[in-house]
Design a protein around this motif. Structure first.
Motif, short mmCIF file in Angstrom:
data_model
loop_
_atom_site.label_atom_id
_atom_site.label_comp_id
_atom_site.label_asym_id
_atom_site.label_seq_id
_atom_site.Cartn_x
_atom_site.Cartn_y
_atom_site.Cartn_z
N MET A 20 -1.26 -7.22 1.62
CA MET A 20 -1.84 -6.74 0.36
C MET A 20 -2.59 -5.43 0.59
O MET A 20 -3.27 -5.27 1.61
CB MET A 20 -2.80 -7.79 -0.22
CG MET A 20 -2.10 -9.03 -0.74
SD MET A 20 -0.97 -8.66 -2.11
CE MET A 20 -2.15 -8.09 -3.36
N PRO A 21 -2.48 -4.47 -0.34
CA PRO A 21 -3.18 -3.20 -0.17
C PRO A 21 -4.69 -3.38 -0.03
O PRO A 21 -5.30 -4.12 -0.78
CB PRO A 21 -2.85 -2.45 -1.47
CG PRO A 21 -1.55 -3.03 -1.91
CD PRO A 21 -1.62 -4.48 -1.54
N ARG A 22 -5.25 -2.69 0.96
CA ARG A 22 -6.70 -2.75 1.22
C ARG A 22 -7.27 -1.34 1.36
O ARG A 22 -8.30 -1.14 1.99
CB ARG A 22 -6.96 -3.54 2.50
CG ARG A 22 -6.44 -4.97 2.49
CD ARG A 22 -7.28 -5.85 1.61
NE ARG A 22 -8.61 -6.05 2.16
CZ ARG A 22 -9.65 -6.52 1.48
NH1 ARG A 22 -9.51 -6.79 0.19
NH2 ARG A 22 -10.82 -6.71 2.05
N HIS A 24 -8.69 0.85 -0.71
CA HIS A 24 -10.00 1.15 -1.30
C HIS A 24 -11.13 0.52 -0.47
O HIS A 24 -12.15 1.16 -0.21
CB HIS A 24 -10.05 0.67 -2.75
CG HIS A 24 -9.17 1.45 -3.67
ND1 HIS A 24 -9.57 2.64 -4.26
CD2 HIS A 24 -7.90 1.23 -4.10
CE1 HIS A 24 -8.58 3.11 -5.01
NE2 HIS A 24 -7.56 2.27 -4.93
N TYR A 50 5.19 0.33 -2.18
CA TYR A 50 3.83 -0.13 -2.46
C TYR A 50 3.26 0.59 -3.68
O TYR A 50 2.54 -0.01 -4.50
CB TYR A 50 2.92 0.10 -1.26
CG TYR A 50 3.00 -0.97 -0.21
CD1 TYR A 50 2.72 -2.31 -0.52
CD2 TYR A 50 3.34 -0.67 1.10
CE1 TYR A 50 2.79 -3.29 0.44
CE2 TYR A 50 3.42 -1.66 2.07
CZ TYR A 50 3.14 -2.96 1.73
OH TYR A 50 3.22 -3.94 2.70
N HIS A 54 2.14 -1.95 -6.48
CA HIS A 54 0.68 -2.12 -6.57
C HIS A 54 0.05 -0.83 -7.10
O HIS A 54 -0.81 -0.23 -6.46
CB HIS A 54 0.10 -2.46 -5.21
CG HIS A 54 0.70 -3.67 -4.57
ND1 HIS A 54 0.42 -4.95 -4.99
CD2 HIS A 54 1.57 -3.80 -3.53
CE1 HIS A 54 1.08 -5.81 -4.23
NE2 HIS A 54 1.79 -5.14 -3.34
N ASN A 56 -2.16 -0.14 -9.28
CA ASN A 56 -3.61 -0.10 -9.47
C ASN A 56 -4.37 -0.15 -8.15
O ASN A 56 -5.57 0.15 -8.11
CB ASN A 56 -4.06 -1.27 -10.35
CG ASN A 56 -3.51 -1.17 -11.76
OD1 ASN A 56 -3.29 -0.06 -12.26
ND2 ASN A 56 -3.28 -2.30 -12.39
N LEU A 57 -3.69 -0.56 -7.09
CA LEU A 57 -4.36 -0.73 -5.79
C LEU A 57 -3.97 0.34 -4.78
O LEU A 57 -4.58 0.43 -3.72
CB LEU A 57 -4.03 -2.11 -5.21
CG LEU A 57 -4.42 -3.33 -6.07
CD1 LEU A 57 -3.91 -4.60 -5.40
CD2 LEU A 57 -5.93 -3.38 -6.24
N TRP A 58 -2.96 1.13 -5.12
CA TRP A 58 -2.43 2.11 -4.17
C TRP A 58 -2.77 3.52 -4.66
O TRP A 58 -2.31 3.94 -5.72
CB TRP A 58 -0.91 1.94 -4.05
CG TRP A 58 -0.34 2.58 -2.82
CD1 TRP A 58 0.31 3.77 -2.74
CD2 TRP A 58 -0.36 2.05 -1.50
NE1 TRP A 58 0.70 4.02 -1.45
CE2 TRP A 58 0.31 2.98 -0.66
CE3 TRP A 58 -0.87 0.87 -0.93
CZ2 TRP A 58 0.46 2.77 0.71
CZ3 TRP A 58 -0.71 0.67 0.44
CH2 TRP A 58 -0.05 1.60 1.25
#
Length: 264
Positions: A20-22, A24, A50, A54, A56-58
């Motif tokens: 999962m993108p981390r 931030h 990605y 993702h 909103n997270l990337w």
């Protein structure tokens, strides 16, 4: 002059579990280190899959630029290139980077590796910084270490301050002795050498004393293998520590090393 530096394999900005993108959270963690210079490996320059999955997270920015923010200058060395993106090493510096080169040291088609060399202009003079990520196979690591020694020897003056940091994948600690003997560097967890005396140091290098060991940094949740290193020349080592537990176990499969140095 004091320098605070760190080395960290950031696992391409995704968690070691479930990928999962981390990114931030990673940026906040890097900021909390308050490091002047960061040596980063497995930095994702681009990953279209990605970015689409993702959104909103990337971040839209390349990882090295996003992680650097407004406080650091970012230099990226692209190593592995594929249809949906690329990744490599990066250096983030609070001080100006006056030049940079990325040398391809890939040993075979399945592992793209490079040495990112940056000359950083500090208020007390230039420091030669080398970001490294060696291969998974012992033969590859040995040949890449020879290329690293050649790169440092030919690209930095003999008396220049040098920092070599990254993921060496050298869990059996076979490479440190060559680097110490041929480049005159010290690993940051060798800091007790003065208390043991110079004769003890020579005996250790000659194999007649206890073998010096880098810190355990992998896996991040419960570090056991000694993969990540910081070697220095022309700088005094004040402190060095591995950051693990808590959030660090969630950000990457490696734990970062942070060291406080004094420029001689």
């Amino acid at each position: 002059m004091k320098l605070r530096i760190a080395t960290y394999n950031i696992h391409k900005g995704v968690s070691s579990l479930r990928s999962m993108p981390r990114v931030h959270a990673l940026k906040q963690a890097l900021s909390s280190m308050e490091a002047d210079i960061l040596f980063l490996q497995e930095v994702q320059g681009r990953h279209d899959k990605y970015a689409m999955k993702h959104a909103n997270l990337w971040p839209e920015q390349e990882q090295h630029k996003f992680l650097a923010g407004d406080s650091h200058e970012a230099v990226y060395g692209m190593n592995a290139v594929y249809d949906h993106g690329h990744h490599g090493n990066a250096l983030l510096s609070r001080f100006p980077v006056v030049s940079s080169t990325n040398k391809d040291v890939s040993d075979h088609a399945y592992e793209a590796r490079g040495i990112l060399h940056c000359i950083v202009e500090t208020p007390k003079g230039q420091v030669h910084c080398y970001v490294i990520h060696l291969g998974l196979f012992a033969g590859s690591r040995k040949r890449q270490t020879e290329q690293l020694i050649e790169a440092v020897t030919t690209s930095s003056p003999p008396g220049a301050p040098v920092i070599i940091a990254g993921d060496f994948n050298d869990w059996t600690n076979q490479l440190s002795e060559s680097l110490r003997e041929r480049l005159g560097v010290t690993e940051v967890f060798d800091d007790d050498l003065p208390s043991r005396g110079f004769g003890s140091y020579l005996r250790t290098l000659g194999g007649r004393g206890p073998k010096m060991k880098p810190a355990r940094t992998f896996p991040a949740a419960l570090p056991w293998l000694r993969l990540d290193r910081i070697y220095v020349r022309g700088l005094h080592i004040e402190t060095a520590e591995v950051l693990h537990g808590g959030m660090w176990a969630k950000l990457s499969d490696h734990a970062p090393i942070i060291a406080s140095l004094e420029l001689k």
